[in-house]
Design a protein around this motif. Structure first.
Motif, PDB file in Angstrom:
ATOM      1  N   VAL A  43       0.100  -1.298  -0.034  1.00 45.93           N
ATOM      2  CA  VAL A  43       0.275  -0.065  -0.166  1.00 45.93           C
ATOM      3  C   VAL A  43       1.315   1.297   0.014  1.00 45.93           C
ATOM      4  O   VAL A  43       2.062   1.526   1.129  1.00 45.93           O
ATOM      5  N   SER A  44       0.595   2.456  -0.915  1.00 43.31           N
ATOM      6  CA  SER A  44       1.369   3.252  -1.025  1.00 43.31           C
ATOM      7  C   SER A  44       0.285   4.743  -1.053  1.00 43.31           C
ATOM      8  O   SER A  44      -0.655   4.034  -1.916  1.00 43.31           O
ATOM      9  N   GLY A  45       1.383   5.433  -0.948  1.00 40.62           N
ATOM     10  CA  GLY A  45      -0.005   6.826  -1.709  1.00 40.62           C
ATOM     11  C   GLY A  45       0.697   8.515  -0.709  1.00 40.62           C
ATOM     12  O   GLY A  45       1.637   8.017  -0.700  1.00 40.62           O
ATOM     13  N   SER A  46       0.270   9.377  -1.269  1.00 39.82           N
ATOM     14  CA  SER A  46       1.081  10.392  -0.898  1.00 39.82           C
ATOM     15  C   SER A  46      -0.579  11.989  -0.799  1.00 39.82           C
ATOM     16  O   SER A  46      -1.616  11.375  -1.280  1.00 39.82           O
ATOM     17  N   VAL A  47      -0.008  12.448   0.173  1.00 41.22           N
ATOM     18  CA  VAL A  47      -0.877  13.558   0.301  1.00 41.22           C
ATOM     19  C   VAL A  47      -0.317  15.109  -0.359  1.00 41.22           C
ATOM     20  O   VAL A  47       0.823  15.216   0.599  1.00 41.22           O
ATOM     21  N   GLY A  48      -1.071  16.364  -0.584  1.00 42.82           N
ATOM     22  CA  GLY A  48       0.016  17.231  -0.744  1.00 42.82           C
ATOM     23  C   GLY A  48      -0.873  18.831  -1.323  1.00 42.82           C
ATOM     24  O   GLY A  48      -2.254  18.353  -1.252  1.00 42.82           O
ATOM     25  N   LEU A  49      -0.238  19.523  -1.633  1.00 46.07           N
ATOM     26  CA  LEU A  49      -0.464  20.971  -1.608  1.00 46.07           C
ATOM     27  C   LEU A  49       0.317  21.212  -2.663  1.00 46.07           C
ATOM     28  O   LEU A  49       1.426  20.653  -2.693  1.00 46.07           O
ATOM     29  N   VAL A  50      -0.720  22.205  -3.464  1.00 46.06           N
ATOM     30  CA  VAL A  50      -0.245  22.409  -4.775  1.00 46.06           C
ATOM     31  C   VAL A  50      -0.586  24.205  -4.998  1.00 46.06           C
ATOM     32  O   VAL A  50      -1.800  24.378  -4.771  1.00 46.06           O
ATOM     33  N   SER A  51      -0.029  24.990  -5.232  1.00 45.95           N
ATOM     34  CA  SER A  51      -0.507  26.662  -5.594  1.00 45.95           C
ATOM     35  C   SER A  51      -1.488  26.259  -7.080  1.00 45.95           C
ATOM     36  O   SER A  51      -2.299  27.380  -6.983  1.00 45.95           O
ATOM     37  N   ASP A  52      -1.528  25.407  -7.860  1.00 41.79           N
ATOM     38  CA  ASP A  52      -2.833  25.715  -8.974  1.00 41.79           C
ATOM     39  C   ASP A  52      -2.672  23.726  -9.789  1.00 41.79           C
ATOM     40  O   ASP A  52      -1.755  23.088  -9.887  1.00 41.79           O
ATOM     41  N   TYR A  53      -4.173  23.566  -9.244  1.00 41.13           N
ATOM     42  CA  TYR A  53      -4.200  21.779 -10.122  1.00 41.13           C
ATOM     43  C   TYR A  53      -4.229  22.035 -11.442  1.00 41.13           C
ATOM     44  O   TYR A  53      -4.963  22.688 -12.143  1.00 41.13           O
ATOM     45  N   ARG A  54      -3.540  22.055 -11.837  1.00 42.77           N
ATOM     46  CA  ARG A  54      -2.951  22.004 -13.613  1.00 42.77           C
ATOM     47  C   ARG A  54      -3.507  20.483 -14.144  1.00 42.77           C
ATOM     48  O   ARG A  54      -3.208  19.489 -13.781  1.00 42.77           O
ATOM     49  N   PHE A  55      -4.614  20.556 -14.807  1.00 42.28           N
ATOM     50  CA  PHE A  55      -4.867  19.366 -15.334  1.00 42.28           C
ATOM     51  C   PHE A  55      -4.541  19.290 -16.868  1.00 42.28           C
ATOM     52  O   PHE A  55      -5.394  20.090 -18.017  1.00 42.28           O
ATOM     53  N   ARG A  56      -3.405  18.465 -17.128  1.00 40.42           N
ATOM     54  CA  ARG A  56      -2.621  18.453 -18.751  1.00 40.42           C
ATOM     55  C   ARG A  56      -2.577  20.022 -19.602  1.00 40.42           C
ATOM     56  O   ARG A  56      -3.038  21.054 -20.272  1.00 40.42           O
ATOM     57  N   GLY A  57      -1.928  21.089 -18.571  1.00 44.26           N
ATOM     58  CA  GLY A  57      -2.057  22.734 -19.252  1.00 44.26           C
ATOM     59  C   GLY A  57      -3.093  22.900 -18.802  1.00 44.26           C
ATOM     60  O   GLY A  57      -2.687  24.324 -18.613  1.00 44.26           O
ATOM     61  N   VAL A  58      -4.230  22.980 -18.283  1.00 41.51           N
ATOM     62  CA  VAL A  58      -5.756  23.557 -17.937  1.00 41.51           C
ATOM     63  C   VAL A  58      -5.635  23.536 -16.158  1.00 41.51           C
ATOM     64  O   VAL A  58      -5.940  23.069 -15.972  1.00 41.51           O
ATOM     65  N   SER A  59      -6.192  24.465 -15.714  1.00 40.49           N
ATOM     66  CA  SER A  59      -6.303  24.915 -14.456  1.00 40.49           C
ATOM     67  C   SER A  59      -7.750  24.454 -14.245  1.00 40.49           C
ATOM     68  O   SER A  59      -8.505  25.003 -14.400  1.00 40.49           O
ATOM     69  N   GLY A  61      -2.988  29.589 -19.522  1.00 44.52           N
ATOM     70  CA  GLY A  61      -1.597  30.366 -20.318  1.00 44.52           C
ATOM     71  C   GLY A  61      -0.635  29.931 -19.285  1.00 44.52           C
ATOM     72  O   GLY A  61      -0.141  28.914 -18.054  1.00 44.52           O
ATOM     73  N   SER A  62       0.422  30.272 -18.992  1.00 44.15           N
ATOM     74  CA  SER A  62       1.981  30.294 -18.714  1.00 44.15           C
ATOM     75  C   SER A  62       1.962  30.251 -17.545  1.00 44.15           C
ATOM     76  O   SER A  62       0.889  30.582 -16.343  1.00 44.15           O
ATOM     77  N   THR A  63       2.771  29.546 -16.092  1.00 45.50           N
ATOM     78  CA  THR A  63       2.659  29.380 -14.882  1.00 45.50           C
ATOM     79  C   THR A  63       3.656  29.027 -14.459  1.00 45.50           C
ATOM     80  O   THR A  63       4.108  27.970 -14.808  1.00 45.50           O
ATOM     81  N   VAL A  64       3.230  29.209 -13.072  1.00 42.30           N
ATOM     82  CA  VAL A  64       4.933  28.139 -12.586  1.00 42.30           C
ATOM     83  C   VAL A  64       3.453  27.627 -10.534  1.00 42.30           C
ATOM     84  O   VAL A  64       3.194  27.996 -10.930  1.00 42.30           O
ATOM     85  N   VAL A  65       3.846  26.802 -10.929  1.00 43.32           N
ATOM     86  CA  VAL A  65       3.135  25.378 -10.244  1.00 43.32           C
ATOM     87  C   VAL A  65       3.760  25.188  -8.991  1.00 43.32           C
ATOM     88  O   VAL A  65       4.945  24.465  -9.392  1.00 43.32           O
TER      89      VAL A  65
END
Length: 284
Positions: free
Chosen positions: A34-50, A273-277
């Protein structure tokens, strides 16, 4: 996508010989991991689109894998704006597949069911995939293809952005499919805890927004790419990441998406558009 490389040499082998036999058997007899992860991101980008209107998202996933190669998993994230798809402010993915190594290459075949809790049935969709991963010099490389067959969630239900903003369907019941092809690469820098990573993807199909603005490739055809780095914080399960993400979706095309993926349907600035996550992830 995550990549991990490991190497073992003589000291590890000596340690194994020094370990009692029953301990070795216990370590080797785990048929399920069993493995997993939890986290925070400054923007959820799915295939480049927020998907979170360029705002913070909380994400997490869990995978249960059998020694035979079969696995099941789930992954979730909060969303924003009309992207709630008629339900909770959440995306929940259910994943199942089979992974096997042939020589130096690992083949992973499976499918992802994208669902939106308490949303309408026609906003959910399935996307089978095939991934092949291996090493290229010091880098790990993965190439993948995902094909979502014709489904209502991928149809073009709105003729234009004005119809989407007004919530007026012009082609209810329409069905479309979608193809996504991508390549990921990652390489660790020895003795630094840093891993450099790159991604490029190509989407084709699904031209438009489906019921409650569901979409995988909302402009019909586009490229997305990213460059970044991860830093494994010593002595902790934490990884700090930063990525530059962009697409070739034009401002006019992004305007069509804007009402459906922005808070209150009135967000400003391109969500494609372009962004830094920046991300902070804890693995277990």
């Amino acid at each position: 996508m995550k990549f991990r490389l490991a190497a073992a040499v003589a000291p590890v082998a000596l340690a194994l010989f020094a370990t009692p036999a029953f301990a070795q058997e216990a370590e080797e007899s785990k048929p399920v991991t069993v493995s997993g992860s939890v986290g925070l991101v400054s923007d959820y980008r799915f295939r480049g689109v927020s998907q979170s209107d360029r705002s913070l998202a909380i994400q997490g996933g869990l995978t249960i894998a059998h020694e035979s190669g079969f696995y099941i998993g789930t992954w979730g994230s909060n969303l924003a704006g009309w992207g709630t798809f008629g339900g909770a402010n959440m995306e929940l993915d259910l994943i199942a597949g089979y992974k096997h190594t042939f020589g130096d290459a690992t083949v992973d075949v499976g499918a992802t069911w994208y669902m939106y809790p308490r949303g309408f049935d026609n906003t959910d969709f399935i996307e089978p995939y095939v991934k092949v991963s291996g090493s290229l010099g010091p880098a790990s490389v993965t190439a993948g293809i995902a094909y979502a067959p014709k489904q209502e969630a991928l149809g073009a239900w709105y003729a234009d952005g004005a119809a989407a903003a007004a919530g007026v369907y012009t082609a209810p019941g329409d069905k479309n499919d979608n193809l996504y092809v991508w390549t990921d690469a990652a390489a660790g820098i020895p003795d630094t805890g840093l891993t450099l990573k790159a991604h490029v993807g190509y989407s084709k199909g699904n031209e438009g927004l489906g019921p409650f603005a569901t979409s995988v490739a909302p402009t019909g055809e586009y490229l997305d790419w990213s460059l970044g780095a991860d830093y494994a914080i010593p002595g902790t399960p934490l990884t700090l990441g930063v990525s530059y993400i962009d697409t070739d979706i034009s401002d006019a095309e992004a305007a069509y998406l804007q009402p459906s993926f922005s808070r209150g349907q009135d967000g400003t600035g391109s969500i494609a558009g372009s962004t830094v996550v920046v991300s902070l992830t804890a693995a277990f």
